[in-house]
Design a protein around this motif. Structure first.
Motif, PDB file in Angstrom:
ATOM      1  N   ALA A 169       0.824  -1.210   0.000  1.00 43.45           N
ATOM      2  CA  ALA A 169       0.000   0.000   0.000  1.00 43.45           C
ATOM      3  C   ALA A 169       0.858   1.260   0.000  1.00 43.45           C
ATOM      4  O   ALA A 169       0.515   2.266  -0.630  1.00 43.45           O
ATOM      5  CB  ALA A 169      -0.929  -0.004   1.208  1.00 43.45           C
ATOM      6  N   ALA A 170       2.018   1.190   0.683  1.00 46.14           N
ATOM      7  CA  ALA A 170       2.895   2.359   0.745  1.00 46.14           C
ATOM      8  C   ALA A 170       3.724   2.513  -0.523  1.00 46.14           C
ATOM      9  O   ALA A 170       3.926   3.625  -1.011  1.00 46.14           O
ATOM     10  CB  ALA A 170       3.812   2.247   1.960  1.00 46.14           C
ATOM     11  N   GLY A 171       4.200   1.400  -1.071  1.00 48.32           N
ATOM     12  CA  GLY A 171       5.098   1.473  -2.220  1.00 48.32           C
ATOM     13  C   GLY A 171       4.405   1.532  -3.559  1.00 48.32           C
ATOM     14  O   GLY A 171       4.934   2.091  -4.522  1.00 48.32           O
ATOM     15  N   ALA A 172       3.211   0.944  -3.637  1.00 45.99           N
ATOM     16  CA  ALA A 172       2.474   0.924  -4.906  1.00 45.99           C
ATOM     17  C   ALA A 172       0.988   1.115  -4.615  1.00 45.99           C
ATOM     18  O   ALA A 172       0.181   0.199  -4.782  1.00 45.99           O
ATOM     19  CB  ALA A 172       2.717  -0.385  -5.653  1.00 45.99           C
ATOM     20  N   PRO A 173       0.606   2.305  -4.163  1.00 45.74           N
ATOM     21  CA  PRO A 173      -0.780   2.528  -3.731  1.00 45.74           C
ATOM     22  C   PRO A 173      -1.806   2.312  -4.840  1.00 45.74           C
ATOM     23  O   PRO A 173      -2.894   1.803  -4.578  1.00 45.74           O
ATOM     24  CB  PRO A 173      -0.778   3.981  -3.234  1.00 45.74           C
ATOM     25  CG  PRO A 173       0.434   4.611  -3.871  1.00 45.74           C
ATOM     26  CD  PRO A 173       1.433   3.522  -3.999  1.00 45.74           C
ATOM     27  N   SER A 174      -1.485   2.684  -6.066  1.00 45.86           N
ATOM     28  CA  SER A 174      -2.444   2.508  -7.164  1.00 45.86           C
ATOM     29  C   SER A 174      -2.688   1.035  -7.436  1.00 45.86           C
ATOM     30  O   SER A 174      -3.830   0.599  -7.613  1.00 45.86           O
ATOM     31  CB  SER A 174      -1.931   3.200  -8.433  1.00 45.86           C
ATOM     32  OG  SER A 174      -1.794   4.587  -8.238  1.00 45.86           O
ATOM     33  N   PHE A 175      -1.605   0.251  -7.460  1.00 46.73           N
ATOM     34  CA  PHE A 175      -1.745  -1.193  -7.672  1.00 46.73           C
ATOM     35  C   PHE A 175      -2.510  -1.832  -6.517  1.00 46.73           C
ATOM     36  O   PHE A 175      -3.388  -2.682  -6.736  1.00 46.73           O
ATOM     37  CB  PHE A 175      -0.368  -1.843  -7.799  1.00 46.73           C
ATOM     38  CG  PHE A 175      -0.407  -3.340  -7.950  1.00 46.73           C
ATOM     39  CD1 PHE A 175      -0.626  -3.908  -9.195  1.00 46.73           C
ATOM     40  CD2 PHE A 175      -0.237  -4.157  -6.854  1.00 46.73           C
ATOM     41  CE1 PHE A 175      -0.679  -5.297  -9.337  1.00 46.73           C
ATOM     42  CE2 PHE A 175      -0.281  -5.538  -6.975  1.00 46.73           C
ATOM     43  CZ  PHE A 175      -0.504  -6.112  -8.225  1.00 46.73           C
ATOM     44  N   ALA A 176      -2.202  -1.443  -5.291  1.00 49.75           N
ATOM     45  CA  ALA A 176      -2.874  -2.014  -4.124  1.00 49.75           C
ATOM     46  C   ALA A 176      -4.363  -1.702  -4.146  1.00 49.75           C
ATOM     47  O   ALA A 176      -5.189  -2.549  -3.790  1.00 49.75           O
ATOM     48  CB  ALA A 176      -2.231  -1.491  -2.845  1.00 49.75           C
ATOM     49  N   ALA A 177      -4.717  -0.477  -4.575  1.00 48.25           N
ATOM     50  CA  ALA A 177      -6.132  -0.103  -4.625  1.00 48.25           C
ATOM     51  C   ALA A 177      -6.876  -0.857  -5.719  1.00 48.25           C
ATOM     52  O   ALA A 177      -8.028  -1.254  -5.555  1.00 48.25           O
ATOM     53  CB  ALA A 177      -6.260   1.401  -4.837  1.00 48.25           C
ATOM     54  N   ALA A 178      -6.210  -1.084  -6.861  1.00 42.03           N
ATOM     55  CA  ALA A 178      -6.842  -1.781  -7.972  1.00 42.03           C
ATOM     56  C   ALA A 178      -6.870  -3.286  -7.773  1.00 42.03           C
ATOM     57  O   ALA A 178      -7.698  -3.981  -8.374  1.00 42.03           O
ATOM     58  CB  ALA A 178      -6.130  -1.446  -9.284  1.00 42.03           C
TER      59      ALA A 178
END
Length: 378
Positions: A169-178
């Motif tokens: 979530a911290a390093g790749a927030p867009s990927f984590a959200a998707a």
């Protein structure tokens, strides 16, 4: 064979007993097609077969009607295709919501196919419900054993999954959200119950806090304890991967969702929906000789295939993008304490080769106010 001919034939014959015509729900799937064939084997001719289709899918690969028509023709059934249009769906939606007694996944389809059966004058129909559970037809029969072998070792480390989720979530927030379930593999695949929750859950427990009141979620999770309930359905242990997934799907998705949907959606149309593939005598016959559907690869092969891409990804991540550092002293108190870990962005001032530290991709330069982590020179 998994479906022993005598047991399934006896179940179909028993469910055909009625003083009115018994029809069948016919999709393009194996379960309902096999059921129609078994009805013919039991002596039924000119069976009314109801197929639900959607106008928006007509002429596309998602339209089940053409394949269902071939099955109906093969067995000499009286095929009735009922197309649903968007306007009808919107008109019926208030009545659907009023009739259901719990949230649903597939109940709307059952509503419309039951409505079609009532329009055809039927009072009793057969459904192939239960076939996917008994015949390992769901993707979960492949996914859950694979996830357990590939990610179970990591998920078994206490706290590792939650840490991986937070780092993602911290390093790749867009990927984590998707892809909210991506980090869930490392958090839930350590147990069969967790892997099943990952497969069937619409939201994982940590996601619920973003859509519902956190205190309400905490109390609900404490009282419900879904992982404990899922684990209870595996006691006693079925003894094989296929058996475990079958027990989970049958005890939860089929019993708590599909059968309840068939109950309310059928009753509201004065329709009795019979499920011969969920007959107790048939299930007892199947349980007595439940085989492993396919021999899995040796565990070390499957583990190696999954481990090395993960290791490569971690290596690339640490070498070029992010790296955790441990605070060695109290010099930054009270903001950071000795022993704390921080995640450092390694490409803020350019991407460098590991070991040689040679700059290969310049990105930016240090600016006033930046917090910089550096290694003390030897």
């Amino acid at each position: 064979m998994l479906f022993r001919s005598s047991a399934v034939a006896d179940s179909v014959r028993a469910h055909l007993l009625a003083d009115v015509e018994v029809g069948v729900f016919l999709s393009a799937g194996v379960d309902s097609g096999a059921l129609l064939g078994l009805m013919q084997d039991a002596g039924k001719r000119d069976v009314s077969a109801i197929t639900l289709a959607f106008e928006e899918f007509r002429g596309t690969p998602d339209d089940e009607a053409p394949l269902a028509a071939l099955t109906a023709k093969r067995y000499g059934a009286r095929h009735i295709v009922r197309y649903v249009r968007e306007k009808e769906f919107h008109n019926d939606l208030p009545a659907i919501l009023d009739a259901m007694d719990q949230p649903t996944i597939d109940g709307v389809n059952t509503w419309f196919v039951s409505k079609a059966a009532k329009e055809a004058g039927l009072k009793v129909v057969m459904s192939g419900l239960g076939g996917d559970e008994a015949l390992a037809g769901y993707p979960s029969f492949v996914d859950l054993p694979s996830w357990r072998r590939r990610f179970g070792l990591f998920a078994g480390i206490p706290g590792f999954g939650a840490l991986a989720r937070n780092l993602l979530a911290a390093g790749a927030p867009s990927f984590a959200a998707a892809n909210p379930k991506a980090a869930g593999f490392l958090e839930y695949a350590g147990t069969w119950a967790g892997a099943y929750l990952l497969r069937r859950g619409l939201f994982l427990p940590h996601e619920l806090r973003t859509v519902l009141d956190p205190d309400f979620v905490a109390e609900g999770m404490r009282r419900l304890n879904p992982l404990r309930q899922l684990s209870a359905s595996l006691d006693p242990d079925p003894g094989s991967d296929t058996g475990r997934v079958c027990a989970l799907e049958s005890s939860h998705y089929m019993r708590n969702q599909l059968l309840r949907d068939a109950d309310w959606a059928g009753m509201v149309h004065s329709l009795e929906i019979r499920v011969p593939l969920v007959d107790i005598a048939l299930l007892e016959a199947l349980a007595a000789g439940k085989p492993v559907m396919a021999a899995p690869e040796p565990g070390i092969v499957d583990y190696a295939r999954s481990f090395f891409p993960v290791a490569l990804g971690v290596l690339v991540l640490r070498s070029f993008l992010f790296e955790p550092f441990r605070i060695p002293s109290d010099s930054m108190m009270p903001t950071l304490f000795a022993g704390d870990f921080i995640l450092v962005n390694k490409y803020a001032y350019g991407m460098r080769l590991p070991v040689s530290n040679q700059l290969v991709v310049p990105v930016g330069t240090p600016q006033r106010g930046d917090v910089v982590v550096f290694r003390y020179p030897p």
